[in-house]
Design an enzyme around this catalytic site. Structure first.
Site: not given
Ligand code: NAD
Ligand code: UDP
Length: 321
Positions: A145-147, A187-188, A207, A211, A276
Site C-alpha cells: 500500500y505505502d510504496e 479502528v473506528v 493503545g 491518530r 503517531q
Molecule cells: P474503500 O475501500 O471503501 O474504497 C476503495 C474503492 O476502490 C472500493 O470501492 C473498491 O471496490 C475500489 N477498487 C479497489 N481496487 C480497484 C480496482 N483495481 N479497480 C477499480 N476499483 C477498485 O476505501 P476508502 O476509504 O473509500 O478510500 C478511498 C481512497 O482514499 C483510497 O485510494 C485510499 O487509499 C485513500 N485514502 C483513504 C483514507 C481513509 O482514511 N479512508 C486515508 C488515506 C487514503
Molecule cells: N487498531 C486497534 N484496534 C483495532 C483496529 C486498529 O487498536 O481493532 C489500531 C491500529 O493498530 C492503528 C490504529 O488503530 O494503530 C489505526 O488503525 P487503522 O487500521 O484504522 O488505520 P491506519 O493504521 O492505517 O492508520
C-alpha cells in the site's frame, strides 16, 4: 454544459460520498469500481439519477471514456483489505495510476490522486508536513500500500513534468464516517461495531499510538476545493483533522457515546504500525481556505447512528455485504 467527472473507487466509502457531492454541484458523474471493497448499496440511491452512471471496471486495465476531471480513489484502504491480495494492491496503485494518467493525457482532463499519510510511514517528525520524505519500510506487510501510493505520486509528478498534465495530489489522513465497511478492520468501524454488539474492544498494543481522525464531509469538501484550484496548485497537500487522540482515548470515547459497558482487550501490535500521526494542514488552510469543522464527538455520533441502522438491517439480510 456540466462537467464530466469520473470517480474511480466510486462505490467505496469516500468515493460514494464524493459522487453524491459532485452530483449536488451539477456535475455528470461516472462511477468506476470493481467492487473489491465497494458496495452497490453505497451508491444504490444514485443509480436512478439522470447525471449518474456506473461502470464495473478494474483500473488495472485501460479505460477509454471522455471526461473532464478524474478523481482517482480506487484502491483498498484498510490494512485487512490491502493485505488480502498485496500484489493486486500494488497493481491498482501503480498500473491503475498509469492507466488513469494516460486517460487524463488523452482527454486533457484534470486528475486528482487520493494519496495517503502512509507515504510518511512511521514518521520521525511530528506533525507531518508535506516536505517530509517519510520513513517507509519497502519490504513489509504494509509496503504494498505505502510504496504503491508513493510510486503513484512519482508517476503523477513525472506525467506533469514530462507531459504537462494538470495534477492534484492529496495526502489523506485517517478519515471516518457512514459507509465505512463494517468488516474492514479500521479502528473506528471496528470499535463502533464491537461496542454496538456488546463485544470487547480490540486495542492493538497498549493503545498509546495516536491518530487524527477527519469526518468524511470535511474531507470531501477539501477534495473538491483542491480539484477546483488553479493549475499551478499540484500538491502534495495534507488533508485531515489535526486533533490527535490515542487509540485508547478513541476506544473510551466510543464506549461513552454508544453507552456500551464493553471492556478493552489488548492484542499484539501489527507490524510497522505507525506510533503517531497528525497532519500539519497549514498548506490546506492557505491554498484551499479549508479546515475541518466537524468535531470528533459529533462525527462519531453520526457514524454510530449509521452502524446502528446498518447492523439492524443486516440482521434481517445476512448477505448484505
Ligand atoms: P474503500 O475501500 O471503501 O474504497 C476503495 C474503492 O476502490 C472500493 O470501492 C473498491 O471496490 C475500489 N477498487 C479497489 N481496487 C480497484 C480496482 N483495481 N479497480 C477499480 N476499483 C477498485 O476505501 P476508502 O476509504 O473509500 O478510500 C478511498 C481512497 O482514499 C483510497 O485510494 C485510499 O487509499 C485513500 N485514502 C483513504 C483514507 C481513509 O482514511 N479512508 C486515508 C488515506 C487514503
Ligand atoms: N487498531 C486497534 N484496534 C483495532 C483496529 C486498529 O487498536 O481493532 C489500531 C491500529 O493498530 C492503528 C490504529 O488503530 O494503530 C489505526 O488503525 P487503522 O487500521 O484504522 O488505520 P491506519 O493504521 O492505517 O492508520
Amino acid at each position: 454544459m456540466s462537467r464530466r467527472a469520473m470517480v474511480t473507487g466510486g462505490a467505496g466509502f469516500l468515493g460514494s460520498h464524493l459522487c453524491e457531492a459532485l452530483l449536488a454541484r451539477g456535475h455528470e458523474v461516472l462511477c468506476v469500481d470493481n467492487f473489491f471493497t465497494g458496495r452497490r448499496g453505497n451508491i444504490a440511491h444514485l443509480l436512478s439519477h439522470p447525471r449518474f452512471e456506473l461502470l464495473r471496471h478494474d483500473i488495472t486495465f485501460p479505460l477509454y471514456v471522455e471526461v473532464d476531471e478524474i478523481y482517482n480513489l480506487a484502491c483498498p484502504a484498510s490494512p485487512v483489505h490491502y493485505q488480502f491480495d498485496p500484489v493486486q494492491t500494488t497493481k491498482t496503485s501503480v498500473i491503475g495510476a498509469i492507466n488513469m494518467l494516460g486517460l487524463a493525457k488523452r482527454t486533457k482532463a484534470k486528475i486528482l490522486q487520493a494519496s495517503t499519510s502512509e507515504v510518511y510511514g512511521d514518521p520521525e517528525i511530528h506533525p507531518q508536513v508535506e516536505s517530509y520524505w517519510g520513513r517507509v519500510n519497502p519490504i513489509g506487510a504494509r509496503s504494498c500500500y505505502d510504496e504503491g501510493k508513493r510510486c503513484a505520486e512519482t508517476l503523477f509528478f513525472d506525467y506533469r513534468r514530462q507531459h504537462g498534465l494538470r495534477i492534484k495530489v492529496m495526502r489523506i489522513f485517517n478519515t471516518y464516517g457512514p459507509r465505512m465497511h463494517p468488516n474492514d478492520g479500521r479502528v473506528v468501524s471496528n470499535f463502533i461495531v464491537q461496542a454496538l454488539r456488546g463485544e470487547t474492544l480490540t486495542l492493538y498494543g497498549e493503545g498509546e499510538q495516536t491518530r487524527s481522525f477527519c469526518y468524511v464531509d470535511d474531507l470531501i469538501r477539501a477534495m473538491i476545493l483542491l480539484m477546483d484550484t488553479d493549475d499551478v496548485v499540484t500538491g502534495p497537500i495534507n488533508v485531515g483533522n489535526p486533533d490527535e487522540i490515542s487509540i485508547r482515548g478513541l476506544a473510551e470515547q466510543v464506549l461513552g457515546l454508544t453507552g456500551s459497558d464493553g471492556r478493552l482487550e489488548t492484542r499484539p501490535s501489527p507490524a510497522d504500525d505507525p506510533r503517531q500521526r497528525q497532519p500539519d494542514i497549514t498548506l490546506a488552510r492557505e491554498a484551499l481556505g479549508w479546515e475541518p469543522t466537524v468535531a470528533l464527538e459529533d462525527g462519531l455520533a453520526r457514524t454510530i447512528d449509521y452502524f446502528r441502522q446498518r447492523l439492524s438491517a443486516d440482521a434481517f439480510a445476512p448477505d448484505a455485504s
